[in-house]
Design a protein around this motif. Structure first.
Motif, PDB file in Angstrom:
ATOM      1  N   PRO A 132      25.275  68.124 -28.546  1.00 43.59           N
ATOM      2  CA  PRO A 132      26.281  69.159 -28.819  1.00 43.59           C
ATOM      3  C   PRO A 132      27.524  69.054 -27.915  1.00 43.59           C
ATOM      4  O   PRO A 132      28.629  69.356 -28.354  1.00 43.59           O
ATOM      5  N   VAL A 133      27.334  68.589 -26.689  1.00 45.63           N
ATOM      6  CA  VAL A 133      28.473  68.421 -25.782  1.00 45.63           C
ATOM      7  C   VAL A 133      29.372  67.288 -26.281  1.00 45.63           C
ATOM      8  O   VAL A 133      30.602  67.400 -26.273  1.00 45.63           O
ATOM      9  N   ILE A 134      28.759  66.207 -26.743  1.00 48.29           N
ATOM     10  CA  ILE A 134      29.518  65.071 -27.275  1.00 48.29           C
ATOM     11  C   ILE A 134      30.277  65.492 -28.531  1.00 48.29           C
ATOM     12  O   ILE A 134      31.465  65.193 -28.682  1.00 48.29           O
ATOM     13  N   ILE A 135      29.594  66.197 -29.423  1.00 47.00           N
ATOM     14  CA  ILE A 135      30.228  66.657 -30.670  1.00 47.00           C
ATOM     15  C   ILE A 135      31.406  67.568 -30.366  1.00 47.00           C
ATOM     16  O   ILE A 135      32.482  67.429 -30.957  1.00 47.00           O
ATOM     17  N   ALA A 136      31.227  68.483 -29.423  1.00 52.22           N
ATOM     18  CA  ALA A 136      32.309  69.408 -29.068  1.00 52.22           C
ATOM     19  C   ALA A 136      33.505  68.652 -28.494  1.00 52.22           C
ATOM     20  O   ALA A 136      34.657  68.960 -28.819  1.00 52.22           O
ATOM     21  N   MET A 179      35.901  69.868 -20.995  1.00 54.82           N
ATOM     22  CA  MET A 179      35.195  68.707 -21.510  1.00 54.82           C
ATOM     23  C   MET A 179      34.446  68.064 -20.355  1.00 54.82           C
ATOM     24  O   MET A 179      34.977  67.934 -19.263  1.00 54.82           O
ATOM     25  N   ASN A 180      33.238  67.644 -20.602  1.00 59.15           N
ATOM     26  CA  ASN A 180      32.422  66.969 -19.614  1.00 59.15           C
ATOM     27  C   ASN A 180      33.134  65.707 -19.143  1.00 59.15           C
ATOM     28  O   ASN A 180      33.643  64.933 -19.947  1.00 59.15           O
ATOM     29  N   ALA A 181      33.155  65.467 -17.837  1.00 60.38           N
ATOM     30  CA  ALA A 181      33.887  64.330 -17.274  1.00 60.38           C
ATOM     31  C   ALA A 181      33.359  62.997 -17.785  1.00 60.38           C
ATOM     32  O   ALA A 181      34.142  62.068 -18.038  1.00 60.38           O
ATOM     33  N   VAL A 182      32.058  62.881 -17.962  1.00 58.97           N
ATOM     34  CA  VAL A 182      31.471  61.631 -18.453  1.00 58.97           C
ATOM     35  C   VAL A 182      31.900  61.382 -19.895  1.00 58.97           C
ATOM     36  O   VAL A 182      32.258  60.258 -20.266  1.00 58.97           O
ATOM     37  N   VAL A 183      31.908  62.432 -20.700  1.00 63.62           N
ATOM     38  CA  VAL A 183      32.339  62.299 -22.105  1.00 63.62           C
ATOM     39  C   VAL A 183      33.837  61.995 -22.146  1.00 63.62           C
ATOM     40  O   VAL A 183      34.287  61.159 -22.928  1.00 63.62           O
ATOM     41  N   PHE A 184      34.607  62.651 -21.277  1.00 68.61           N
ATOM     42  CA  PHE A 184      36.047  62.389 -21.178  1.00 68.61           C
ATOM     43  C   PHE A 184      36.291  60.910 -20.883  1.00 68.61           C
ATOM     44  O   PHE A 184      37.127  60.269 -21.517  1.00 68.61           O
ATOM     45  N   ASP A 185      35.543  60.344 -19.929  1.00 69.27           N
ATOM     46  CA  ASP A 185      35.703  58.929 -19.584  1.00 69.27           C
ATOM     47  C   ASP A 185      35.360  58.026 -20.757  1.00 69.27           C
ATOM     48  O   ASP A 185      36.030  57.016 -20.987  1.00 69.27           O
ATOM     49  N   ALA A 186      34.332  58.391 -21.516  1.00 69.27           N
ATOM     50  CA  ALA A 186      33.933  57.587 -22.672  1.00 69.27           C
ATOM     51  C   ALA A 186      35.019  57.612 -23.755  1.00 69.27           C
ATOM     52  O   ALA A 186      35.362  56.568 -24.321  1.00 69.27           O
ATOM     53  N   ILE A 187      35.571  58.788 -24.015  1.00 66.93           N
ATOM     54  CA  ILE A 187      36.645  58.902 -25.012  1.00 66.93           C
ATOM     55  C   ILE A 187      37.873  58.129 -24.541  1.00 66.93           C
ATOM     56  O   ILE A 187      38.505  57.409 -25.308  1.00 66.93           O
ATOM     57  N   LYS A 188      38.190  58.252 -23.268  1.00 67.55           N
ATOM     58  CA  LYS A 188      39.346  57.532 -22.706  1.00 67.55           C
ATOM     59  C   LYS A 188      39.139  56.029 -22.835  1.00 67.55           C
ATOM     60  O   LYS A 188      40.071  55.295 -23.194  1.00 67.55           O
ATOM     61  N   ALA A 189      37.927  55.538 -22.571  1.00 66.51           N
ATOM     62  CA  ALA A 189      37.631  54.108 -22.697  1.00 66.51           C
ATOM     63  C   ALA A 189      37.824  53.636 -24.136  1.00 66.51           C
ATOM     64  O   ALA A 189      38.384  52.555 -24.380  1.00 66.51           O
ATOM     65  N   LEU A 190      37.374  54.451 -25.087  1.00 73.85           N
ATOM     66  CA  LEU A 190      37.563  54.092 -26.504  1.00 73.85           C
ATOM     67  C   LEU A 190      39.044  54.036 -26.855  1.00 73.85           C
ATOM     68  O   LEU A 190      39.491  53.117 -27.554  1.00 73.85           O
ATOM     69  N   LEU A 191      39.806  55.000 -26.389  1.00 73.04           N
ATOM     70  CA  LEU A 191      41.241  55.014 -26.669  1.00 73.04           C
ATOM     71  C   LEU A 191      41.932  53.809 -26.040  1.00 73.04           C
ATOM     72  O   LEU A 191      42.827  53.213 -26.653  1.00 73.04           O
ATOM     73  N   ASP A 192      41.509  53.440 -24.834  1.00 71.77           N
ATOM     74  CA  ASP A 192      42.076  52.270 -24.169  1.00 71.77           C
ATOM     75  C   ASP A 192      41.791  50.983 -24.944  1.00 71.77           C
ATOM     76  O   ASP A 192      42.571  50.032 -24.886  1.00 71.77           O
ATOM     77  N   GLU A 193      40.674  50.961 -25.668  1.00 71.88           N
ATOM     78  CA  GLU A 193      40.312  49.813 -26.503  1.00 71.88           C
ATOM     79  C   GLU A 193      40.988  49.863 -27.874  1.00 71.88           C
ATOM     80  O   GLU A 193      40.804  48.974 -28.692  1.00 71.88           O
ATOM     81  N   SER A 219      44.891  67.309 -15.488  1.00 77.79           N
ATOM     82  CA  SER A 219      44.150  68.314 -14.733  1.00 77.79           C
ATOM     83  C   SER A 219      43.044  67.666 -13.908  1.00 77.79           C
ATOM     84  O   SER A 219      42.728  68.124 -12.816  1.00 77.79           O
ATOM     85  N   ALA A 220      42.459  66.578 -14.394  1.00 77.35           N
ATOM     86  CA  ALA A 220      41.424  65.879 -13.632  1.00 77.35           C
ATOM     87  C   ALA A 220      42.022  65.239 -12.387  1.00 77.35           C
ATOM     88  O   ALA A 220      41.417  65.274 -11.321  1.00 77.35           O
ATOM     89  N   SER A 221      43.215  64.676 -12.512  1.00 82.33           N
ATOM     90  CA  SER A 221      43.836  64.069 -11.339  1.00 82.33           C
ATOM     91  C   SER A 221      44.219  65.126 -10.317  1.00 82.33           C
ATOM     92  O   SER A 221      44.116  64.904  -9.120  1.00 82.33           O
ATOM     93  N   VAL A 222      44.628  66.293 -10.761  1.00 81.27           N
ATOM     94  CA  VAL A 222      44.941  67.384  -9.843  1.00 81.27           C
ATOM     95  C   VAL A 222      43.684  67.831  -9.124  1.00 81.27           C
ATOM     96  O   VAL A 222      43.693  68.073  -7.915  1.00 81.27           O
ATOM     97  N   THR A 223      42.576  67.908  -9.830  1.00 82.34           N
ATOM     98  CA  THR A 223      41.309  68.311  -9.230  1.00 82.34           C
ATOM     99  C   THR A 223      40.867  67.296  -8.178  1.00 82.34           C
ATOM    100  O   THR A 223      40.432  67.666  -7.098  1.00 82.34           O
TER     101      THR A 223
END
Length: 89
Positions: free
Chosen positions: A35-39, A1-15, A57-61
């Protein structure tokens, strides 16, 4: 998953919001192809726990250092996705 999209989804979940394509797109900090957002949203909806696995996995990276090439990051993500698929079966 794209890191920027991951951050956006995480922000929504945090809200406390459920990620949708429109909400995720509204939270993006840079232009991302639809298409990246939809995926990414589809992946989250199919497996909500995947967001937690990606966070790990992002924190490990990040801990591994910033010298990792883009190809190495893609390879790590592919390995992670394959592991998830094997666990699902």
């Amino acid at each position: 998953m794209n890191a920027v999209v991951f951050d956006a989804i995480k922000a929504l979940l945090d809200e406390g919001k459920t990620p949708t394509v429109a909400l995720t797109k509204s939270k993006l900090t840079q232009p991302i192809p639809l298409p990246v957002i939809i995926a990414a949203v589809s992946q989250y909806k199919n497996n909500p726990d995947s967001i937690h696995n990606l966070a790990k996995s992002a924190s490990v990276t990040v801990e591994a250092g910033s010298d990792i090439s883009q190809l190495d990051r893609i390879e790590q993500k592919l390995d992670h996705l394959l592991a998830l698929l094997e666990n699902k079966n």
